[in-house]
Structures are given as C-alpha cells and as structure tokens.
Design a protein around this motif. Structure first.
Motif, mmCIF file in Angstrom:
data_model
loop_
_atom_site.group_PDB
_atom_site.id
_atom_site.type_symbol
_atom_site.label_atom_id
_atom_site.label_comp_id
_atom_site.label_asym_id
_atom_site.label_seq_id
_atom_site.Cartn_x
_atom_site.Cartn_y
_atom_site.Cartn_z
ATOM 1 N N ALA A 112 0.842 -1.201 0.000
ATOM 2 C CA ALA A 112 0.000 0.000 0.000
ATOM 3 C C ALA A 112 0.879 1.254 0.000
ATOM 4 O O ALA A 112 0.628 2.206 -0.750
ATOM 5 C CB ALA A 112 -0.918 -0.007 1.214
ATOM 6 N N ALA A 113 1.933 1.225 0.811
ATOM 7 C CA ALA A 113 2.784 2.409 0.938
ATOM 8 C C ALA A 113 3.662 2.631 -0.294
ATOM 9 O O ALA A 113 3.904 3.759 -0.706
ATOM 10 C CB ALA A 113 3.657 2.275 2.188
ATOM 11 N N ASN A 114 4.120 1.539 -0.897
ATOM 12 C CA ASN A 114 5.103 1.679 -1.978
ATOM 13 C C ASN A 114 4.527 1.578 -3.383
ATOM 14 O O ASN A 114 5.088 2.116 -4.328
ATOM 15 C CB ASN A 114 6.217 0.635 -1.811
ATOM 16 C CG ASN A 114 7.079 0.948 -0.621
ATOM 17 O OD1 ASN A 114 7.988 1.763 -0.700
ATOM 18 N ND2 ASN A 114 6.779 0.339 0.511
ATOM 19 N N LEU A 115 3.433 0.863 -3.531
ATOM 20 C CA LEU A 115 2.826 0.731 -4.871
ATOM 21 C C LEU A 115 1.422 1.320 -4.911
ATOM 22 O O LEU A 115 0.771 1.264 -5.948
ATOM 23 C CB LEU A 115 2.738 -0.747 -5.285
ATOM 24 C CG LEU A 115 4.019 -1.541 -5.520
ATOM 25 C CD1 LEU A 115 3.669 -2.920 -6.067
ATOM 26 C CD2 LEU A 115 4.930 -0.832 -6.507
ATOM 27 N N ASP A 116 0.977 1.825 -3.778
ATOM 28 C CA ASP A 116 -0.402 2.312 -3.699
ATOM 29 C C ASP A 116 -1.381 1.199 -4.111
ATOM 30 O O ASP A 116 -2.336 1.431 -4.847
ATOM 31 C CB ASP A 116 -0.562 3.536 -4.614
ATOM 32 C CG ASP A 116 -1.803 4.342 -4.253
ATOM 33 O OD1 ASP A 116 -2.293 4.159 -3.124
ATOM 34 O OD2 ASP A 116 -2.283 5.118 -5.104
ATOM 35 N N LEU A 117 -1.070 -0.002 -3.646
ATOM 36 C CA LEU A 117 -1.825 -1.186 -4.056
ATOM 37 C C LEU A 117 -2.502 -1.818 -2.844
ATOM 38 O O LEU A 117 -1.845 -2.162 -1.866
ATOM 39 C CB LEU A 117 -0.859 -2.195 -4.699
ATOM 40 C CG LEU A 117 -1.453 -3.516 -5.189
ATOM 41 C CD1 LEU A 117 -2.508 -3.280 -6.264
ATOM 42 C CD2 LEU A 117 -0.337 -4.410 -5.758
ATOM 43 N N VAL A 118 -3.813 -1.954 -2.935
ATOM 44 C CA VAL A 118 -4.558 -2.568 -1.828
ATOM 45 C C VAL A 118 -5.227 -3.840 -2.335
ATOM 46 O O VAL A 118 -5.400 -4.014 -3.541
ATOM 47 C CB VAL A 118 -5.616 -1.600 -1.240
ATOM 48 C CG1 VAL A 118 -4.958 -0.389 -0.608
ATOM 49 C CG2 VAL A 118 -6.631 -1.200 -2.294
ATOM 50 N N PRO A 119 -5.601 -4.733 -1.415
ATOM 51 C CA PRO A 119 -6.235 -5.989 -1.849
ATOM 52 C C PRO A 119 -7.445 -5.738 -2.738
ATOM 53 O O PRO A 119 -8.279 -4.879 -2.455
ATOM 54 C CB PRO A 119 -6.634 -6.642 -0.518
ATOM 55 C CG PRO A 119 -5.632 -6.111 0.460
ATOM 56 C CD PRO A 119 -5.368 -4.700 0.029
ATOM 57 N N GLY A 120 -7.509 -6.491 -3.835
ATOM 58 C CA GLY A 120 -8.631 -6.369 -4.769
ATOM 59 C C GLY A 120 -8.390 -5.344 -5.857
ATOM 60 O O GLY A 120 -9.212 -5.181 -6.748
ATOM 61 N N ALA A 121 -7.237 -4.657 -5.791
ATOM 62 C CA ALA A 121 -6.992 -3.575 -6.758
ATOM 63 C C ALA A 121 -5.833 -3.922 -7.695
ATOM 64 O O ALA A 121 -5.118 -4.911 -7.513
ATOM 65 C CB ALA A 121 -6.692 -2.289 -6.011
ATOM 66 N N VAL A 122 -5.681 -3.059 -8.690
ATOM 67 C CA VAL A 122 -4.600 -3.170 -9.676
ATOM 68 C C VAL A 122 -3.884 -1.825 -9.670
ATOM 69 O O VAL A 122 -4.531 -0.782 -9.512
ATOM 70 C CB VAL A 122 -5.185 -3.434 -11.093
ATOM 71 C CG1 VAL A 122 -4.080 -3.567 -12.127
ATOM 72 C CG2 VAL A 122 -6.060 -4.676 -11.097
ATOM 73 N N THR A 123 -2.561 -1.820 -9.816
ATOM 74 C CA THR A 123 -1.846 -0.540 -9.845
ATOM 75 C C THR A 123 -2.254 0.234 -11.102
ATOM 76 O O THR A 123 -2.696 -0.354 -12.093
ATOM 77 C CB THR A 123 -0.317 -0.741 -9.857
ATOM 78 O OG1 THR A 123 0.027 -1.649 -10.914
ATOM 79 C CG2 THR A 123 0.179 -1.299 -8.544
ATOM 80 N N GLU A 124 -2.074 1.522 -11.051
ATOM 81 C CA GLU A 124 -2.497 2.373 -12.165
ATOM 82 C C GLU A 124 -1.854 1.978 -13.483
ATOM 83 O O GLU A 124 -2.481 2.056 -14.539
ATOM 84 C CB GLU A 124 -2.149 3.823 -11.838
ATOM 85 C CG GLU A 124 -3.291 4.765 -12.117
ATOM 86 C CD GLU A 124 -3.045 6.109 -11.500
ATOM 87 O OE1 GLU A 124 -2.257 6.872 -12.082
ATOM 88 O OE2 GLU A 124 -3.635 6.374 -10.435
ATOM 89 N N ASP A 125 -0.605 1.533 -13.418
ATOM 90 C CA ASP A 125 0.082 1.145 -14.663
ATOM 91 C C ASP A 125 -0.259 -0.289 -15.090
ATOM 92 O O ASP A 125 0.245 -0.784 -16.091
ATOM 93 C CB ASP A 125 1.604 1.305 -14.518
ATOM 94 C CG ASP A 125 2.173 0.413 -13.401
ATOM 95 O OD1 ASP A 125 1.431 -0.410 -12.826
ATOM 96 O OD2 ASP A 125 3.378 0.548 -13.101
ATOM 97 N N GLY A 126 -1.119 -0.954 -14.329
ATOM 98 C CA GLY A 126 -1.565 -2.303 -14.709
ATOM 99 C C GLY A 126 -0.534 -3.396 -14.469
ATOM 100 O O GLY A 126 -0.734 -4.543 -14.856
ATOM 101 N N ARG A 127 0.556 -3.071 -13.783
ATOM 102 C CA ARG A 127 1.617 -4.080 -13.637
ATOM 103 C C ARG A 127 1.392 -5.049 -12.486
ATOM 104 O O ARG A 127 1.862 -6.175 -12.527
ATOM 105 C CB ARG A 127 2.968 -3.389 -13.454
ATOM 106 C CG ARG A 127 3.400 -2.685 -14.712
ATOM 107 C CD ARG A 127 4.778 -2.138 -14.547
ATOM 108 N NE ARG A 127 5.717 -2.929 -15.302
ATOM 109 C CZ ARG A 127 7.015 -2.657 -15.365
ATOM 110 N NH1 ARG A 127 7.511 -1.663 -14.709
ATOM 111 N NH2 ARG A 127 7.796 -3.404 -16.092
#
Ligand code: FES
Length: 172
Positions: A112-127
């Motif tokens: 969450a802190a480093n990729l802004d990624l939370v469970p159930g989500a995808v990073t903005e760049d789709g990676r």
C-alpha cells in the motif's frame, strides 16, 4: 480481503473459443455429475479471458446446466478465480493464521505504501494486482506470498521489495 461479491460486466457476451470448446467437450464425459463441471469450466474461462466476468458466469451456468447461484458461489469463494482483470503480475498474500501471526499485514502495508496497491486492486500502470487469500499450504514458512503462481516463503518487507524491484525491471 477484497469484496468478491461484486461482479464485473465485460460488456460483451462470452463464449468458449475453439480451443476451450474442444477442451470442454473432452472434459464433459468425465463429469457425469454436471455440477462438478463448473470449476473446470470456470478455469477454461479464466484461461481464455484472463478473468471471469458476469457474462462468463452466466455462460458457464448455461453450459453446465447449473443454477447461476452455484456458479456464483464457486467463482466468488475460490480466490484462484479472478473476478476482474488482474495486473501483469498477480500477487497473493496468505491471510490465514500462521501468516497472520507472522505479520503478513506488514507485507500488505508495504504494498500500500510503496505501490499504492490494496487488496482487490490493480496498480495504475496495470503491472501489479493484489489479493489476500486463504492458506497457501506452506504454513511452516509463513508468511507466504505467491506471485504469478510461484511461492515465496518466509517473506519480509525487504524480500518483497527486492522481488517487486526485479519484476519492475522486466521489459514491459
Ligand atoms: S497460513 Fe499462510 S500458508 Fe498456511
């Protein structure tokens, strides 16, 4: 854990392509109990489309003769089924007891802190995408992370950071 009861529409009907149709036809006689065919059919959908849309669940119900509710129950219960398009790299973090006690939350927080990624989500760049899942069967070396089907045991934030860095440095 993400809310797996929210289905997503693909916006187009689903049907097996030639390869999956052939595989479905091959599997059918092996499952005289039609309900048992639901899970392999869902797997074929995911192989073809990368995830399982609402339309695809309806299609599986039609093809197997099952109730829509049965397909929904199985697809939403098992986290191996993606209910939305995953990122290029799909990360699963075990949330069950051993991993919970061995601080799996630190890994979730790191993402969450480093990729802004939370469970159930995808990073903005789709990676990257993230899912918290039930026991991955390697409890003796908790906490356990699975990325694209590969297990990483006894994880900590440093190892996770290095792994993400490796994946990030791959050619897009
Ligand atoms: S509790 Fe995490 S792998 Fe079993």
């Amino acid at each position: 854990m993400s809310d797996r009861s929210q289905l997503l529409d693909a916006g187009r009907p689903f049907a097996f392509d030639e390869t999956r149709e052939a595989e479905f036809t091959r599997l059918e006689p092996r499952y005289p109990e039609r309900d048992s065919l639901i899970m392999p059919a869902l797997w074929l959908v995911q192989e073809q489309q990368g995830w399982i849309s609402r339309e695809a669940m309806e299609y599986v119900a039609e093809r197997t003769g099952a109730y829509h509710a049965q397909v929904f129950e199985l697809a939403t219960f098992y986290t191996m089924y993606h209910l939305r398009p995953p990122g290029k790299h799909h990360i699963c973090i075990c949330r069950t007891l051993s991993c919970y006690l061995r601080e799996k939350q630190l890994l979730v927080d790191w993402l969450a802190a480093n990729l802004d990624l939370v469970p159930g989500a995808v990073t903005e760049d789709g990676r990257f995408s993230l899912e918290e899942v039930e026991c991955l069967g390697h409890c003796g070396s908790a906490p356990v992370v699975q990325v694209d089907g590969v297990f990483y045991e006894d994880m900590d934030e440093e190892k996770l950071g290095a792994l993400i860095e490796d994946l990030r440095s791959e050619a897009i």
